[in-house]
Design an enzyme around this catalytic site. Structure first.
Site, PDB file in Angstrom:
ATOM      1  N   ASP A   1      43.769  39.170  29.121  1.00  0.00           N
ATOM      2  CA  ASP A   1      44.501  37.933  28.740  1.00  0.00           C
ATOM      3  C   ASP A   1      44.328  36.914  28.156  1.00  0.00           C
ATOM      4  O   ASP A   1      44.938  35.837  27.785  1.00  0.00           O
ATOM      5  CB  ASP A   1      45.781  37.807  29.916  1.00  0.00           C
ATOM      6  CG  ASP A   1      45.054  37.256  31.056  1.00  0.00           C
ATOM      7  OD1 ASP A   1      43.719  37.074  31.259  1.00  0.00           O
ATOM      8  OD2 ASP A   1      45.954  36.718  31.854  1.00  0.00           O
TER       9      ASP A   1
ATOM     10  N   CYS B   1      47.256  32.906  33.433  1.00  0.00           N
ATOM     11  CA  CYS B   1      46.513  33.403  34.432  1.00  0.00           C
ATOM     12  C   CYS B   1      47.291  32.720  35.668  1.00  0.00           C
ATOM     13  O   CYS B   1      47.263  33.467  36.872  1.00  0.00           O
ATOM     14  CB  CYS B   1      45.105  32.969  34.424  1.00  0.00           C
ATOM     15  SG  CYS B   1      44.083  33.405  33.025  1.00  0.00           S
TER      16      CYS B   1
END
Length: 356
Positions: free
Chosen positions: A219, A347
């Site tokens: 990500d 995150c």
């Protein structure tokens, strides 16, 4: 269980809320009070930004709950920010990895429900486990009264990028790793990802173990904009390191790959900010994560990282506008401490899909 399947929805599907967290006083930042304060402020700023689009629940350990409640009571936003108490005093901010991964469970007939996958969080391969974080997924699901689904592998939400249409992007270094899944083959791990996420095709990017605290989560590297379109973080290093190689390998693999429906990918590169912004690196020996593709999609918007590099920040906003058009309002948020701690906006968040 053969008549039960699971389906991970794409991040652009309608969302009920976003989960976030405050760092605990006895967590990994306990010996760094200034950094703990900065991390708390940055996730709080992010929560306030997200609350322009949808509700936010901030998970807070026992020792800080009153402080959090007082703080968020002062925030004015269209949607509520709720401080949610969790047992323990060693919480961390990285809810993408600590929290459950939410999927739709399809049972016999029309029986469907929202459930949470517990991927057995172990502190990113034993680097930073705490008593609170390793049990957080189970506690959160219990509090939300959402069924917990056990899994046979160790991984994190930031390691999994799904398009909601059968395709999953992952880095091999963050999952096929002895610090998470000792003795398990890539095929065994892929089979469990297919089972738990409802995936038809997994695209593996090599990554590099030990490159950062996550062993190179997907990500911060490659994200689906929509099926068939990928935003790729373009390395920006004066002296190329393994991170530049990871980016080049990802570009090569994705340029020749197709998704689960046989579509080739359109790849849009977004160059990272200048590395001089993060002189001194990240937390401990880990590199700072400076990726514009570590954004968060919310209902009607996109929370986009801003790093204080005027040229690259502006270029990232322009690229995002081209990618999403008028379908989403771009909401840039400055982050500085979170990248140094090894993550970013995506995150530190985990979406709860709107269901039914």
């Amino acid at each position: 269980m053969s008549d039960v399947t699971f389906q991970r929805q794409a991040e652009w599907a309608p969302q009920k809320e976003i989960l976030m967290a405050w760092p605990g006083l006895e967590g990994i930042l306990q010996d760094y009070p200034e950094r703990l304060a900065k991390a708390t402020q940055e996730v709080s700023n992010l929560a306030a930004a997200i609350a322009n689009f949808e509700p936010v629940t901030v998970v807070v350990g026992t020792e800080r709950i009153e402080e959090a409640e007082a703080h968020f009571a002062e925030v004015e936003a269209p949607f509520p920010i709720t401080a949610h108490r969790i047992e323990g005093d060693s919480m961390d901010v990285w809810m993408r990895d600590i929290a459950p991964v939410f999927v739709v469970k399809n049972g016999p007939g029309n029986d469907r429900s929202l459930v949470g996958l517990d991927y057995n969080f172990n502190g990113w391969g034993g680097r930073y486990p705490t008593p609170t974080t390793i049990h957080a997924a189970k506690m959160i699901l219990k509090d939300l009264k959402i069924e917990r689904i056990e899994t046979s592998i160790v991984t994190e939400g930031g390691a999994l990028e799904a398009d909601g249409d059968g395709t999953l992007l992952v880095t091999e270094s963050s999952i096929v790793n002895e610090n998470r899944n000792p003795g398990k083959s890539r095929q065994e791990i892929e089979d469990e990802l297919v089972r738990t996420l409802g995936i038809k095709k997994v695209i593996w990017i090599p990554g590099r173990p030990g490159l950062d605290s996550t062993d190179c989560h997907i990500d911060a590297l490659a994200r689906f904009v929509r099926p068939g379109v990928i935003a790729l973080s373009k390395a920006n290093e004066k002296e190329p390191t393994d991170w530049t190689v990871v980016y080049e390998e990802a570009l090569e693999i994705l340029s020749s790959a197709t998704d689960a429906k046989g579509r080739p990918f359109e790849i849009v590169e977004i160059e990272e900010p200048d590395e001089e912004l993060f002189e001194g690196g990240g937390f401990g020996d880990d590199r700072a994560v400076r990726s514009y593709v570590n954004y968060l999609l919310v209902n009607g918007g996109i929370i986009l990282p801003r790093f204080g590099d005027p040229a690259h920040d502006a270029a990232a906003i322009r690229a995002t506008q081209l990618l999403f058009g008028d379908e989403r309002r771009i909401f840039p948020v400055l982050v500085d401490e979170l990248p140094r701690l090894g993550g970013g906006i995506h995150c530190s968040t985990q979406e709860v899909p709107l269901f039914p």
